[in-house]
Motif scaffolding. Structure first.
Motif, PDB file in Angstrom:
ATOM      1  N   ILE A  24       0.868  -1.181   0.000  1.00 15.89           N
ATOM      2  CA  ILE A  24       0.000   0.000   0.000  1.00 15.89           C
ATOM      3  C   ILE A  24       0.905   1.232   0.000  1.00 15.89           C
ATOM      4  N   THR A  25       0.331   2.377  -0.274  1.00 13.60           N
ATOM      5  CA  THR A  25       1.117   3.610  -0.244  1.00 13.60           C
ATOM      6  C   THR A  25       1.122   4.190   1.165  1.00 13.60           C
ATOM      7  N   GLU A  26       2.044   5.097   1.415  1.00 16.77           N
ATOM      8  CA  GLU A  26       2.106   5.778   2.723  1.00 16.77           C
ATOM      9  C   GLU A  26       0.779   6.478   3.039  1.00 16.77           C
ATOM     10  N   LYS A  27       0.134   7.029   2.005  1.00 13.18           N
ATOM     11  CA  LYS A  27      -1.138   7.732   2.208  1.00 13.18           C
ATOM     12  C   LYS A  27      -2.258   6.804   2.641  1.00 13.18           C
ATOM     13  N   GLU A  28      -2.095   5.497   2.386  1.00 10.31           N
ATOM     14  CA  GLU A  28      -3.132   4.531   2.740  1.00 10.31           C
ATOM     15  C   GLU A  28      -3.006   4.009   4.179  1.00 10.31           C
ATOM     16  N   ILE A  29      -1.970   4.420   4.883  1.00  9.54           N
ATOM     17  CA  ILE A  29      -1.829   4.006   6.278  1.00  9.54           C
ATOM     18  C   ILE A  29      -2.951   4.665   7.071  1.00  9.54           C
ATOM     19  N   ARG A  30      -3.751   3.852   7.731  1.00 14.57           N
ATOM     20  CA  ARG A  30      -4.852   4.390   8.536  1.00 14.57           C
ATOM     21  C   ARG A  30      -4.284   4.987   9.817  1.00 14.57           C
ATOM     22  N   GLN A  31      -4.639   6.265  10.037  1.00 13.72           N
ATOM     23  CA  GLN A  31      -4.113   6.970  11.189  1.00 13.72           C
ATOM     24  C   GLN A  31      -5.054   8.088  11.596  1.00 13.72           C
ATOM     25  N   MET A  32      -4.871   8.567  12.811  1.00  9.02           N
ATOM     26  CA  MET A  32      -5.657   9.704  13.284  1.00  9.02           C
ATOM     27  C   MET A  32      -4.886  10.400  14.398  1.00  9.02           C
ATOM     28  N   THR A  33      -5.051  11.703  14.466  1.00 11.72           N
ATOM     29  CA  THR A  33      -4.463  12.491  15.535  1.00 11.72           C
ATOM     30  C   THR A  33      -5.580  12.857  16.491  1.00 11.72           C
ATOM     31  N   VAL A  34      -5.328  12.611  17.772  1.00  5.89           N
ATOM     32  CA  VAL A  34      -6.342  12.801  18.804  1.00  5.89           C
ATOM     33  C   VAL A  34      -5.739  13.513  20.009  1.00  5.89           C
ATOM     34  N   THR A  35      -6.607  14.065  20.814  1.00  5.06           N
ATOM     35  CA  THR A  35      -6.198  14.580  22.107  1.00  5.06           C
ATOM     36  C   THR A  35      -6.549  13.520  23.135  1.00  5.06           C
ATOM     37  N   ALA A  36      -5.524  12.946  23.758  1.00  3.14           N
ATOM     38  CA  ALA A  36      -5.714  11.854  24.713  1.00  3.14           C
ATOM     39  C   ALA A  36      -5.656  12.379  26.141  1.00  3.14           C
ATOM     40  N   LEU A  37      -6.428  11.764  26.990  1.00  2.00           N
ATOM     41  CA  LEU A  37      -6.367  12.028  28.416  1.00  2.00           C
ATOM     42  C   LEU A  37      -5.222  11.185  28.969  1.00  2.00           C
ATOM     43  N   VAL A  38      -4.275  11.830  29.616  1.00  2.00           N
ATOM     44  CA  VAL A  38      -3.141  11.120  30.189  1.00  2.00           C
ATOM     45  C   VAL A  38      -3.578  10.551  31.528  1.00  2.00           C
ATOM     46  N   ASP A  39      -3.445   9.235  31.670  1.00  2.00           N
ATOM     47  CA  ASP A  39      -3.904   8.561  32.879  1.00  2.00           C
ATOM     48  C   ASP A  39      -2.798   7.630  33.363  1.00  2.00           C
ATOM     49  N   THR A  40      -1.993   8.114  34.284  1.00  2.00           N
ATOM     50  CA  THR A  40      -0.884   7.305  34.800  1.00  2.00           C
ATOM     51  C   THR A  40      -1.375   6.123  35.625  1.00  2.00           C
ATOM     52  N   GLY A  41      -2.646   6.104  35.969  1.00  2.00           N
ATOM     53  CA  GLY A  41      -3.225   4.971  36.680  1.00  2.00           C
ATOM     54  C   GLY A  41      -3.729   3.888  35.738  1.00  2.00           C
ATOM     55  N   ALA A  42      -3.804   4.208  34.448  1.00  2.00           N
ATOM     56  CA  ALA A  42      -4.211   3.220  33.444  1.00  2.00           C
ATOM     57  C   ALA A  42      -2.977   2.436  33.014  1.00  2.00           C
ATOM     58  N   TRP A  43      -3.194   1.180  32.685  1.00  2.00           N
ATOM     59  CA  TRP A  43      -2.098   0.284  32.325  1.00  2.00           C
ATOM     60  C   TRP A  43      -1.512   0.633  30.953  1.00  2.00           C
ATOM     61  N   THR A  44      -2.333   0.787  29.943  1.00  2.00           N
ATOM     62  CA  THR A  44      -1.851   0.969  28.578  1.00  2.00           C
ATOM     63  C   THR A  44      -2.766   1.952  27.845  1.00  2.00           C
ATOM     64  N   LEU A  45      -2.762   1.905  26.549  1.00  2.00           N
ATOM     65  CA  LEU A  45      -3.640   2.747  25.743  1.00  2.00           C
ATOM     66  C   LEU A  45      -5.060   2.189  25.796  1.00  2.00           C
TER      67      LEU A  45
END
Length: 138
Positions: A24-45
């Motif tokens: 696939i081309t680089e343009k076909e890579i599925r991606q998104m930019t988001v504002t995430a809540l940082v939660d140091t008490g959460a294990w992962t994403l």
């Protein structure tokens, strides 16, 4: 300390491999930019079902037990692989899928893997060692 948010970009890591291999081309890579809540008490994403669908992530075929902030205990689906980008840093991991989650949570493991910490004075995410990435190996 109040809530801390940071901008991250999420990419389908399998798409990145397919692009590298020329399928696939680089343009076909599925991606998104988001504002995430940082939660140091959460294990992962933690992502919701809409994010999983937009990125085209497969379920990992396993569930992980966990407790939500409201005390609810359950088994939650994992999806991935997903690459998380914060400025010039990145990490590949699986994400917990909470179907109706309102926020994307950036948890402790990806923060540590990208050598990031929360600066409580400025309520922001910063490099643990400034602009230089310094991983604790041993």
């Amino acid at each position: 300390m109040g809530l801390v948010h940071t901008e991250i970009t999420l990419k389908n890591a399998e798409d990145k491999t397919r692009a590298k291999d020329g399928h696939i081309t680089e343009k076909e890579i599925r991606q998104m930019t988001v504002t995430a809540l940082v939660d140091t008490g959460a294990w992962t994403l933690v992502i919701n079902e809409a994010t999983r669908n937009k990125l085209g992530l497969d379920y990992a075929g396993k569930q992980t037990p966990g407790t939500l902030a409201n005390g609810e205990i359950g088994n939650y689906d994992m999806a991935g692989p997903i690459e998380i980008y914060w400025k010039d840093r990145s990490v590949i991991c699986e994400a917990i899928v909470l179907p109706k989650a309102n926020d994307i949570l950036l948890g402790a493991i990806p923060l540590e893997a990208m050598d990031l910490v929360v600066n409580p004075m400025n309520q922001e995410v910063v490099g643990a060692h400034g602009d230089q990435i310094m991983h604790k190996i041993y």
